[in-house]
Structures are given as C-alpha cells and as structure tokens.
Design a protein around this motif. Structure first.
Motif, PDB file in Angstrom:
ATOM      1  N   THR A 244      17.553 -46.601 -96.874  1.00  0.00           N
ATOM      2  CA  THR A 244      17.219 -47.633 -95.886  1.00  0.00           C
ATOM      3  C   THR A 244      18.021 -48.918 -96.045  1.00  0.00           C
ATOM      4  OG1 THR A 244      15.409 -48.378 -97.336  1.00  0.00           O
ATOM      5  CG2 THR A 244      14.876 -46.756 -95.627  1.00  0.00           C
ATOM      6  N   VAL A 245      19.097 -48.892 -96.847  1.00  0.00           N
ATOM      7  CA  VAL A 245      19.943 -50.085 -96.973  1.00  0.00           C
ATOM      8  C   VAL A 245      20.675 -50.345 -95.666  1.00  0.00           C
ATOM      9  CG1 VAL A 245      20.247 -49.866 -99.458  1.00  0.00           C
ATOM     10  CG2 VAL A 245      21.815 -48.677 -97.908  1.00  0.00           C
ATOM     11  N   ASP A 246      21.204 -51.558 -95.519  1.00  0.00           N
ATOM     12  CA  ASP A 246      21.899 -51.909 -94.276  1.00  0.00           C
ATOM     13  C   ASP A 246      23.180 -51.101 -94.106  1.00  0.00           C
ATOM     14  OD1 ASP A 246      19.950 -53.739 -93.649  1.00  0.00           O
ATOM     15  OD2 ASP A 246      20.995 -55.423 -94.608  1.00  0.00           O
ATOM     16  N   PHE A 247      23.946 -50.964 -95.180  1.00  0.00           N
ATOM     17  CA  PHE A 247      25.214 -50.231 -95.101  1.00  0.00           C
ATOM     18  C   PHE A 247      25.074 -48.954 -95.926  1.00  0.00           C
ATOM     19  CE2 PHE A 247      26.175 -54.758 -94.664  1.00  0.00           C
ATOM     20  CZ  PHE A 247      26.803 -54.757 -93.428  1.00  0.00           C
ATOM     21  N   PHE A 248      24.981 -47.838 -95.225  1.00  0.00           N
ATOM     22  CA  PHE A 248      24.674 -46.562 -95.870  1.00  0.00           C
ATOM     23  C   PHE A 248      25.893 -45.652 -95.861  1.00  0.00           C
ATOM     24  CE2 PHE A 248      23.236 -42.099 -95.341  1.00  0.00           C
ATOM     25  CZ  PHE A 248      22.623 -41.937 -96.575  1.00  0.00           C
ATOM     26  N   ASP A 249      26.235 -45.118 -97.029  1.00  0.00           N
ATOM     27  CA  ASP A 249      27.323 -44.157 -97.165  1.00  0.00           C
ATOM     28  C   ASP A 249      26.741 -42.891 -97.793  1.00  0.00           C
ATOM     29  OD1 ASP A 249      29.548 -42.668 -97.608  1.00  0.00           O
ATOM     30  OD2 ASP A 249      30.605 -44.142 -98.841  1.00  0.00           O
ATOM     31  N   PRO A 250      26.636 -41.782 -97.037  1.00  0.00           N
ATOM     32  CA  PRO A 250      25.990 -40.571 -97.568  1.00  0.00           C
ATOM     33  C   PRO A 250      26.693 -39.991 -98.780  1.00  0.00           C
ATOM     34  CG  PRO A 250      27.072 -40.113 -95.461  1.00  0.00           C
ATOM     35  CD  PRO A 250      27.078 -41.596 -95.644  1.00  0.00           C
ATOM     36  N   SER A 251      28.037 -40.046 -98.801  1.00  0.00           N
ATOM     37  CA  SER A 251      28.755 -39.494 -99.944  1.00  0.00           C
ATOM     38  C   SER A 251      28.488 -40.318-101.205  1.00  0.00           C
ATOM     39  CB  SER A 251      30.257 -39.449 -99.655  1.00  0.00           C
ATOM     40  OG  SER A 251      30.765 -40.748 -99.422  1.00  0.00           O
ATOM     41  N   GLN A 252      28.423 -41.643-101.045  1.00  0.00           N
ATOM     42  CA  GLN A 252      28.110 -42.498-102.183  1.00  0.00           C
ATOM     43  C   GLN A 252      26.678 -42.264-102.649  1.00  0.00           C
ATOM     44  OE1 GLN A 252      30.379 -44.390-103.663  1.00  0.00           O
ATOM     45  NE2 GLN A 252      28.927 -45.002-105.259  1.00  0.00           N
ATOM     46  N   PHE A 253      25.788 -42.025-101.699  1.00  0.00           N
ATOM     47  CA  PHE A 253      24.399 -41.742-102.051  1.00  0.00           C
ATOM     48  C   PHE A 253      24.303 -40.499-102.937  1.00  0.00           C
ATOM     49  CE2 PHE A 253      20.701 -39.103-101.063  1.00  0.00           C
ATOM     50  CZ  PHE A 253      19.650 -39.941-101.433  1.00  0.00           C
ATOM     51  N   LEU A 254      25.018 -39.416-102.555  1.00  0.00           N
ATOM     52  CA  LEU A 254      24.965 -38.185-103.334  1.00  0.00           C
ATOM     53  C   LEU A 254      25.577 -38.368-104.715  1.00  0.00           C
ATOM     54  CD1 LEU A 254      25.800 -35.404-100.706  1.00  0.00           C
ATOM     55  CD2 LEU A 254      23.578 -36.014-101.680  1.00  0.00           C
ATOM     56  N   MET A 255      26.574 -39.227-104.814  1.00  0.00           N
ATOM     57  CA  MET A 255      27.205 -39.456-106.108  1.00  0.00           C
ATOM     58  C   MET A 255      26.271 -40.177-107.079  1.00  0.00           C
ATOM     59  SD  MET A 255      31.077 -40.471-104.931  1.00  0.00           S
ATOM     60  CE  MET A 255      31.640 -40.760-106.598  1.00  0.00           C
ATOM     61  N   THR A 256      25.276 -40.894-106.549  1.00  0.00           N
ATOM     62  CA  THR A 256      24.326 -41.594-107.415  1.00  0.00           C
ATOM     63  C   THR A 256      23.133 -40.724-107.781  1.00  0.00           C
ATOM     64  OG1 THR A 256      23.112 -42.495-105.511  1.00  0.00           O
ATOM     65  CG2 THR A 256      24.955 -43.802-106.377  1.00  0.00           C
TER      66      THR A 256
END
Length: 479
Positions: A244-256
């Motif tokens: 739910t962050v303002d700037f969302f990057d799905p690939s970065q999300f998966l890396m975390t």
C-alpha cells in the motif's frame, strides 16, 4: 500346404488376441465410467464425490501414472503413450455431450429458409479442448525428438561417485546427466535451446488456460467464511505496508520477501489471493451495510487489488511448478461444472509435464555449462553449503530471530532448485554480444521491471489472445 495352414493359424491367433484385447479395453472403459458415475464410491453407498471432482481426480491420477516416471529426455514407451491417448480420450469424450443451443438456418422443401435451434459443443470447450490436444501432441512430439540423440546420456543414481554426471538440483533420486568432456557441439546446443523454447510455449499456453478456467470458477462460501474481514489482517502489517505504499514496484517487493522455500512461496501466494478476494468483496458490497465495509476508498482498494494481482502473476512466472493454493484447491473441490473440471485438470497436467520436460532440458544445458566452465560446479557446492548452514541456523532457537524474519543470507527457491540467475544472465549477454556479466541484483531488476509495466494489461487479455501471442507451432518438423 503346411506353410499355408501355419500362416492361417498365425492369422487366427492374431485375430483372437486382438479380440481379447478389445474386450479387455471395453471392460476397462466400463469400469472407468462406472467409477465416474458413482463418484468414486464403488460400494454404491452414496458417499461419492461430485461428477466434476471425480473427473478431475481421474485425469490427475491418469497423468500421474503415465508421466510420473518421466525422469529423462527420452520418448515415452509406446504402451504408455497408447494408454494415455486411449484413456484421456475416454475422459475427454464426456465434453462432447456438454452442449448449448445456437441459431441455424434450414432450407425447406419449398425453397424457403427458416431459423431453427441446433445443439453444438459449448463454446469454451470447443476452443480449449482443441488447443489442449495440440499442446499435448507437441509435448509428446518433443520427447520423441530425443530418440536418436547421442550428445548426452544419463547415469544411474546408484552409480559410483566417479562415474556420476552433473546434478543441477538437489533431487538425488534423479539420474545425473553426462555430456562429452568438451561439452555439447554448437549445433546440439542450439537444438537444445530450441527444444526449450518450444516447451516454454506449451508451458505458457497451458498456464494461461488453467488460470482462465480457475478464474471463471466461483469462490466457495466455505472459503470466504475462513477469511478475516480486512486485507491487513490477512497479509500481516509488513506485507500490507509494502503493497500500500505510494510508489510500488512488484519486482522490488518480491526481492524483499523470504522466498527461500516452496512453503514460503505458497504461503505468500495464499495470503495475496485471500487479500484479493477480500478487497473485491468490499468493492462489490460498497453500497451495503456489510461487515466487510471499511473506510478505505474504492479507488485505493482497486489499486491494492491490481498490485496484488501483479504479484500473483510474477510468482507464477518465477515458480511455475508451485503447488495449488488454498483458494484453487477450494474451487476445484467445490466445482460442479463438469466442463470446467475437465479443462482445469487437463491443462494442469500438461502444465506439470511441460515444467518437468523444461527442467530436464535445463539439466542438460547446465551440464554443458559445467563442462565448459567447471568453476560453476564449485560455486553451486558453495551455495549449497551456505543453504545448509542457513537452514541449521534458522532451526536453532536463537534469541532475537523471529520465525517471520528474513535471514540476511536468504536463498531463493531458484537456489534450492538449482536455477542459476547468473547462468541465465550470461546466456543473455552472450546472445546480445556483451561478454561482461551484470550484477545479479541489477539483472533481477531488469528481468522483472518490464513485467510491472505490462502486467495489468496482460491480465485483461483473453487466454486465446495469449495462445496466439506466443505463436504456437508444431515442433515435429524442426527439432
């Protein structure tokens, strides 16, 4: 005269054998359909499952018995191939009687035309059954193409260590692959890569059909009853804040995320799917005074849902062999549509077989890479050692380490399965004429960044558009 009599006796024996085989086949077919009609309850006690689930189980069990021993890149034995075609044909024949009414023109005896209603196979079955049969033939044809290859061979898992070949993954029960000391020839390497591309087409197409069918199945009420009332409770605070962050990057999300095991990936998939169901229900019930309502605007909730769907697609692309989620299992078990049951199970077993063949091809390509660069094997052993150390440390009740915490040296499922990001990057650089490998992190960003821009548009396309987009072609004339 004696020779003629002997020939006649031989012909008669062949005829008798064929008649006996046909009778045995007929009895087997009767038994199969009786089991389907009784919902797998041969006692007749009325405790069977629905016809749809019985068909799903029949196709799944048939595929497991036929394809379960496909541990090598080699043609299927003719008896198993005949059995698969015969018995899957029986099960698919059920769909011939799932029909719909369509308008048609009929010419009368006096020359006049009149409109009448005729029956034809239901539209989704008519398109998908034909497509799946073609994918089926492509996969079996791809395996047949390895009949006369002599560039690689397999060594039994029981062989001496000195005789064993290269093992890409930790699946010790699989035979190891050996290639010539200098590796595959350039022609064979290109041929293997082409096989991989063709199988990848089948994998993508079967995944698209399966996802479409699962999406059309209704969500069971018993699944909805198990869900909490909001997405934050389902996802947990950490994942919820990341989505739910303002700037969302799905690939970065998966890396975390901690994707160090299949269980972790499946757990994330379950959470994401549950949150999507919750957000959709809240949007559909926005005007009602339901316990599902909340203070978040509909636009925000729709944005969160689209982000979650993007993550789901990326997970399926990165881990195509992932087991079914809780939602998918619930849909399959509660489904009453026989047509959907056949399409879902048929596409799923083809997806599984395509994934298996893809892994076997990657085993050979990995062995070829090791033959050209033996240091890759040393890197793999070092990686495996780190995984074992990390696993043993995670199992210890060390103070300050919570179960949900991501380890500093967290390994992805690709590491466990032997999927080499470095290897894929080197192959890509070689094709592009760039001999200097890029850092793994940069490669990951580039690899998945392009998905996020196109992913939502792609989910809106029909599965038939996806089939056309990947250019399904028969591999039999070019392998």
């Amino acid at each position: 005269m004696t020779t003629t009599i002997d020939e006649q006796d031989a012909n008669n024996n062949d005829l008798v054998s064929k008649v006996k085989a046909k009778r045995a086949e007929l009895e087997q077919m009767k038994e199969r359909f009786a089991k389907l009609l009784l919902g797998e309850d041969m006692s007749g006690g009325g405790k069977g499952v629905s016809s749809a689930l019985a068909l799903t189980n029949a196709i799944t069990n048939l595929a497991a018995s036929v394809f379960g021993e496909q541990h090598k890149l080699a043609p299927m034995p003719e008896d198993r191939k005949r059995r698969w075609r015969r018995e899957v044909g029986w099960l698919l024949s059920v769909t011939d009687y799932i029909v719909e009414f369509v308008a048609s023109q009929q010419a009368g005896k006096d020359g006049s035309n009149m409109e009448i209603m005729m029956t034809q196979q239901r539209g989704d079955l008519r398109m998908n059954i034909a497509a799946l049969k073609k994918l089926d033939a492509m996969l079996i044809g791809c395996l047949d193409n390895f009949r006369d290859q002599n560039q690689f061979w397999y060594v039994s898992k029981d062989a001496d260590e000195s005789e064993k070949g290269v093992q890409r993954s930790d699946k010790w029960w699989l035979p190891t692959v050996k290639v010539p000391a200098e590796g595959l020839s350039e022609e064979s390497r290109k041929w293997m890569q082409y096989q991989k591309d063709c199988v990848n087409q089948v994998l993508k197409a079967s995944m698209a059909i399966n996802a479409q069918i699962l999406g059309e199945m209704e969500i069971p009420e018993n699944y909805i009853d198990t869900l909490p009332k909001n997405g934050r409770e389902t996802l947990g605070d950490s994942i919820y804040k990341s989505i739910t962050v303002d700037f969302f990057d799905p690939s970065q999300f998966l890396m975390t995320m901690d994707l160090s095991s299949e269980l972790n990936v499946l757990d994330l998939k379950n959470k994401i799917e549950a949150s999507i169901v919750i957000w959709k229900r809240k949007m559909n019930q926005k005007d009602s005074k339901s316990s599902w309502s909340s203070g978040i605007s509909m636009e925000k909730r729709e944005q969160f849902e689209e982000r979650a769907e993007t993550i789901l697609i990326l997970l399926k692309q990165r881990f195509p062999g992932l087991p079914q989620s809780s939602l998918e299992i619930s849909k399959i078990e509660s489904n009453k549509d026989v047509g959907h049951a056949v399409l879902e199970s048929y596409s799923r077993v083809l997806e599984s077989l395509a994934s298996t063949v893809m892994n076997r091809i990657e085993d050979v390509l990995y062995a070829d890479n090791v033959a050209q660069d033996p240091s890759l094997l040393a890197k793999k052993k070092s990686t495996s050692a780190r995984v074992r150390v990390a696993t043993s440390e995670d199992n210890d009740d060390t103070p300050g380490h919570s179960p949900g915490q991501t380890p500093t040296e967290s390994m992805t499922l690709s590491d466990f399965m032997g999927w080499s990001v470095d290897q894929e990057q080197e192959e890509s650089n070689t094709k592009n004429g760039d001999s200097s490998p890029k850092p793994v992190e940069e490669n990951e960003n580039e690899k998945y960044q392009s998905y996020s821009a196109r992913i939502l548009a792609r989910t809106k396309n029909s599965y038939m558009e996806k089939l056309g987009g990947i250019g399904l072609r028969s591999p039999t004339t070019r392998h």
